[in-house]
Write an enzyme that holds these catalytic residues in place. Structure first.
Site, PDB file in Angstrom:
ATOM      1  N   LYS A 170       0.878  -1.176   0.000  1.00 16.21           N
ATOM      2  CA  LYS A 170       0.000   0.000   0.000  1.00 16.21           C
ATOM      3  C   LYS A 170       0.908   1.216   0.000  1.00 16.21           C
ATOM      4  O   LYS A 170       2.050   1.136   0.451  1.00 16.21           O
ATOM      5  CB  LYS A 170      -0.852  -0.004   1.276  1.00 16.21           C
ATOM      6  N   GLY A 204     -22.976   4.704   3.411  1.00 13.96           N
ATOM      7  CA  GLY A 204     -22.106   5.182   2.333  1.00 13.96           C
ATOM      8  C   GLY A 204     -22.608   4.696   0.989  1.00 13.96           C
ATOM      9  O   GLY A 204     -22.516   3.502   0.681  1.00 13.96           O
TER      10      GLY A 204
HETATM   11  P1  NAI Z   1     -16.624   6.617  -2.307  1.00 10.13           P
HETATM   12  O1  NAI Z   1     -15.858   7.812  -1.864  1.00 10.13           O
HETATM   13  O2  NAI Z   1     -17.074   6.499  -3.710  1.00 10.13           O
HETATM   14  O3  NAI Z   1     -17.934   6.452  -1.387  1.00 10.13           O
HETATM   15  C1  NAI Z   1     -17.941   6.624  -0.010  1.00 10.13           C
HETATM   16  C2  NAI Z   1     -19.270   7.271   0.356  1.00 10.13           C
HETATM   17  O4  NAI Z   1     -19.402   7.260   1.766  1.00 10.13           O
HETATM   18  C3  NAI Z   1     -19.384   8.725  -0.100  1.00 10.13           C
HETATM   19  O5  NAI Z   1     -20.612   8.908  -0.772  1.00 10.13           O
HETATM   20  C4  NAI Z   1     -19.338   9.509   1.223  1.00 10.13           C
HETATM   21  O6  NAI Z   1     -20.112  10.697   1.166  1.00 10.13           O
HETATM   22  C5  NAI Z   1     -19.936   8.508   2.177  1.00 10.13           C
HETATM   23  N1  NAI Z   1     -19.594   8.691   3.594  1.00 10.13           N
HETATM   24  C6  NAI Z   1     -18.434   9.116   4.147  1.00 10.13           C
HETATM   25  N2  NAI Z   1     -18.526   9.099   5.484  1.00 10.13           N
HETATM   26  C7  NAI Z   1     -19.759   8.631   5.792  1.00 10.13           C
HETATM   27  C8  NAI Z   1     -20.439   8.374   7.012  1.00 10.13           C
HETATM   28  N3  NAI Z   1     -19.871   8.591   8.192  1.00 10.13           N
HETATM   29  N4  NAI Z   1     -21.719   7.925   6.953  1.00 10.13           N
HETATM   30  C9  NAI Z   1     -22.322   7.703   5.759  1.00 10.13           C
HETATM   31  N5  NAI Z   1     -21.708   7.920   4.570  1.00 10.13           N
HETATM   32  C10 NAI Z   1     -20.453   8.379   4.591  1.00 10.13           C
HETATM   33  O7  NAI Z   1     -15.697   5.356  -1.882  1.00 10.13           O
HETATM   34  P2  NAI Z   1     -15.844   3.852  -2.378  1.00 10.13           P
HETATM   35  O8  NAI Z   1     -14.904   3.604  -3.482  1.00 10.13           O
HETATM   36  O9  NAI Z   1     -17.277   3.511  -2.528  1.00 10.13           O
HETATM   37  O10 NAI Z   1     -15.251   3.072  -1.126  1.00 10.13           O
HETATM   38  C11 NAI Z   1     -16.020   2.854   0.039  1.00 10.13           C
HETATM   39  C12 NAI Z   1     -15.257   1.976   1.008  1.00 10.13           C
HETATM   40  O11 NAI Z   1     -14.930   0.741   0.365  1.00 10.13           O
HETATM   41  C13 NAI Z   1     -13.918   2.548   1.484  1.00 10.13           C
HETATM   42  O12 NAI Z   1     -13.723   2.133   2.821  1.00 10.13           O
HETATM   43  C14 NAI Z   1     -12.900   1.871   0.586  1.00 10.13           C
HETATM   44  O13 NAI Z   1     -11.639   1.783   1.206  1.00 10.13           O
HETATM   45  C15 NAI Z   1     -13.540   0.502   0.440  1.00 10.13           C
HETATM   46  N6  NAI Z   1     -13.098  -0.226  -0.730  1.00 10.13           N
HETATM   47  C16 NAI Z   1     -13.314   0.264  -1.979  1.00 10.13           C
HETATM   48  C17 NAI Z   1     -12.897  -0.442  -3.089  1.00 10.13           C
HETATM   49  C18 NAI Z   1     -13.176   0.046  -4.475  1.00 10.13           C
HETATM   50  O14 NAI Z   1     -12.994  -0.742  -5.412  1.00 10.13           O
HETATM   51  N7  NAI Z   1     -13.629   1.271  -4.665  1.00 10.13           N
HETATM   52  C19 NAI Z   1     -12.189  -1.729  -2.964  1.00 10.13           C
HETATM   53  C20 NAI Z   1     -12.092  -2.209  -1.597  1.00 10.13           C
HETATM   54  C21 NAI Z   1     -12.515  -1.458  -0.533  1.00 10.13           C
END
Ligand code: NAI
Length: 340
Positions: free
Chosen positions: A80, A175
């Site tokens: 990472k 989220g």
């Molecule tokens: P993203 O940034 O597209 O979506 C995250 C969402 O969560 C945003 O809409 C944000 O406004 C919301 N959010 C933030 N804090 C919040 C809270 N306290 N309560 C409710 N909503 C909240 O990110 P993404 O790509 O969807 O990733 C989400 C999670 O999944 C992260 O933890 C990331 O590390 C994990 N992840 C993502 C992968 C990917 O392929 N994108 C792969 C593996 C893990």
């Protein structure tokens, strides 16, 4: 604890500190373990408070990638990197980071993570080929991650209720971004009832209007009664404050590092809640990265992601058989893959 002691304790192979004061770059690349192949894991771009916090984050995340990649059955190790946001010129900072990655000659391969976008990866790709998921590759990993999480939820449902069908089940999603939004679509298509929460409320509201279900205040997530809780936002959400409040039977989501500390897996089990270990559930993104890296047939991609269901079932059964938490079961099985 000194930095060296931290590295020794985590068993990391190599940690590289990079700096370029001319452009305001500071970054760290952590290679945890390359037993199974080159270390793969995304680049996080974050405004850390301290150097120690940045180091802690990259060490913990790279270790998690070793387990994730091993459990996904990929010939990839764990790594990472983090860029400590100093407010420098973003393009130059990304290129400085990419130069450090290039110097590692493919021993570390990066991808998107919190704070980096597809456009950022394209900039890094100008400097190094060791980048997965740029727009010249398979693109956004979130739909693949969501598909794997959906399979993990099916496995958990079958384990818990003897029926993998999600029709009529209520799922609260924390989220509704890339992963949570795509997961919501899959769940709606499977007939689940959605309760959606996002700190950007319009995201949850629009999705609820499109798919059915309802949007709630993100502060109400842990108090909401549902069959399944799917954390798809931040890490550390399963902790001393949230666990006692939960009124669900299954926790299965896409966020990384959902447990604030390892002991919280025990607290969840004591409450009679089934926890689907995060890094087993959310491997769809890295599987898509591996298909790109190794040039595998893209027709293999979805079956490989769907196999998360079998892997999760195995983890849950192993935990029952050995009377350990599901998180400990995943760690033990990952360890076995590394050391035979
Ligand atoms: P993203 O940034 O597209 O979506 C995250 C969402 O969560 C945003 O809409 C944000 O406004 C919301 N959010 C933030 N804090 C919040 C809270 N306290 N309560 C409710 N909503 C909240 O990110 P993404 O790509 O969807 O990733 C989400 C999670 O999944 C992260 O933890 C990331 O590390 C994990 N992840 C993502 C992968 C990917 O392929 N994108 C792969 C593996 C893990």
């Amino acid at each position: 604890m000194t930095s060296f002691e931290r590295i020794e304790q985590g068993g990391h192979e190599l940690v590289v500190l990079g700096a370029d004061p001319k452009v305001g770059y500071r970054g760290i690349i952590a290679i945890h373990n390359t037993t199974l192949g080159p270390a793969a894991g995304g680049t996080r771009f974050w405004r850390y408070e301290t150097e120690a916090e940045a180091l802690e984050d990259v060490l913990r995340l790279s270790r998690g990638m070793t387990c994730k990649n091993a459990m996904a059955g990929l010939p990839l190790g764990g790594g990472k990197s983090v860029i400590w946001d100093q407010g420098g010129d973003r393009r130059e900072v990304l290129k400085a980071h990419a130069r450090r990655i290039q110097e590692l000659g493919g021993r570390y391969v990066t991808a998107e993570d919190v704070g980096t976008t597809l456009a950022d990866l394209d900039i890094m790709r100008e400097v190094t080929p060791h980048v997965l998921g740029s727009s010249s590759g398979l693109g956004d990993s979130a739909p693949y991650t969501a598909r794997g999480v959906f399979r993990a939820i099916e496995a958990a449902a079958e384990h818990r209720w003897g029926d993998a069908s999600l029709a009529g089940r209520t799922v609260v999603i924390q989220g509704t971004g890339g992963v949570g939004g795509n997961l919501a679509r899959l769940l709606a298509a499977a007939g689940a009832y959605l309760i959606l929460a996002d700190t950007q409320p319009a995201r949850a509201e629009n999705l609820a209007a499109e798919l059915g279900g309802r949007a709630i205040d993100p502060r109400a997530v842990y108090d909401t009664t549902a069959d399944i809780f799917a954390p798809c936002a931040l890490g550390g959400v399963l902790n001393d404050d949230s666990i006692p409040k939960l009124n669900v039977e299954i926790i299965a989501g896409g966020a990384n590092n959902q447990l604030l500390e390892p002991r919280h897996a025990g607290m969840i089990a004591d409450r009679g809640i089934l926890y689907a270990p995060d890094y087993v559930a959310n491997a769809g993104g890295v599987i898509s990265g591996a298909v790109e890296l190794f040039g595998w047939d893209t027709s293999d991609l979805l079956p490989r992601i769907d196999a998360i269901r079998q892997t999760m079932t195995h983890v849950l059964q192993y935990a029952d058989e050995h009377r350990i938490t599901t998180a400990a079961a995943a760690d033990r099985l990952a360890e076995e893959k590394l050391h035979g």
